[in-house]
Design a protein around this motif. Sequence first.
Motif, short mmCIF file in Angstrom:
data_model
loop_
_atom_site.label_atom_id
_atom_site.label_comp_id
_atom_site.label_asym_id
_atom_site.label_seq_id
_atom_site.Cartn_x
_atom_site.Cartn_y
_atom_site.Cartn_z
N SER A 49 -5.91 155.33 8.62
CA SER A 49 -4.91 155.98 9.47
C SER A 49 -4.13 154.91 10.21
N VAL A 52 -1.72 158.22 15.05
CA VAL A 52 -2.02 159.63 15.21
C VAL A 52 -1.22 160.45 14.20
N GLU A 53 -1.92 161.37 13.53
CA GLU A 53 -1.32 162.28 12.55
C GLU A 53 -0.83 161.56 11.29
N THR A 55 -2.36 159.67 8.07
CA THR A 55 -3.55 159.25 7.31
C THR A 55 -3.16 159.07 5.85
N SER A 67 -9.21 163.32 9.83
CA SER A 67 -8.14 163.80 10.70
C SER A 67 -7.93 162.78 11.81
N ARG A 68 -6.73 162.72 12.33
CA ARG A 68 -6.44 161.80 13.43
C ARG A 68 -5.56 162.55 14.43
N LYS A 69 -6.20 163.39 15.21
CA LYS A 69 -5.48 164.21 16.18
C LYS A 69 -5.24 163.45 17.48
#
Lengths: 115, 113
Positions: A49, A52-53, A55, A67-69
């Motif tokens: 990643s 954020v968001e 990936t 996921s990278r919230k």
Amino acid sequence: EAQVTQNPRYLITVTGKKLTVTCSQNMNHEYMSWYRQDPGLGLRQIYYSMNVEVTDKGDVPEGYKVSRKEKRNFPLILESPSPNQTSLYFCASSRGTGALNTEAFFGQGTRLTVV
Amino acid sequence: DAKTTQPTSMDCAEGRAANLPCNHSTISGNEYVYWYRQIHSQGPQYIIHGLKNNETNEMASLIITEDRKSSTLILPHATLRDTAVYYCIVRVAYGTSYDKVIFGPGTSLSVIP
């Protein structure tokens, strides 16, 4: 202390039972990634990643999700684990890429056994 | 993607310099050479990195040939705690849309008393 924290360190599970391995870093790093390590095959990147968001797949993404919230967390999800996912898993983070990158920090590892 | 080749294993006497070679003949101009090591099954540990100039830090020195097709990691005074697998990695990065890290099998260094 700057660190990458993975949990759990050890996990034995059964085939098909969804699991999540958590990874958290306290260095405000943009870049995070997951690796698996198997005897004779070395370290192989699963997912990474850039922020954020954002990936993308590494070399061996099949059977995994991420996921990278938020910036600090990058969980690895196995929706339906199989025995061939038995491995040692490492999470890593670094400040950036290319000329901005200095070093990657690795977590202590998660030893997963799927029976 | 540039790949690296390293010897499978090496021995070094305690107190001597350990010289670990790495070939990366297909390296391109914007790729850095990184070295990491892994002690037993712990998480890999960063050692040093460089682009084309030789680099030195408190752990090691990195010598990169002028054509950048090979490099050598030097541990100046090896101790038993330096026994580990050493990975030479070429880092690929293209702006913000693509990044990939390739670990080879590494060199297993044994420091002998």
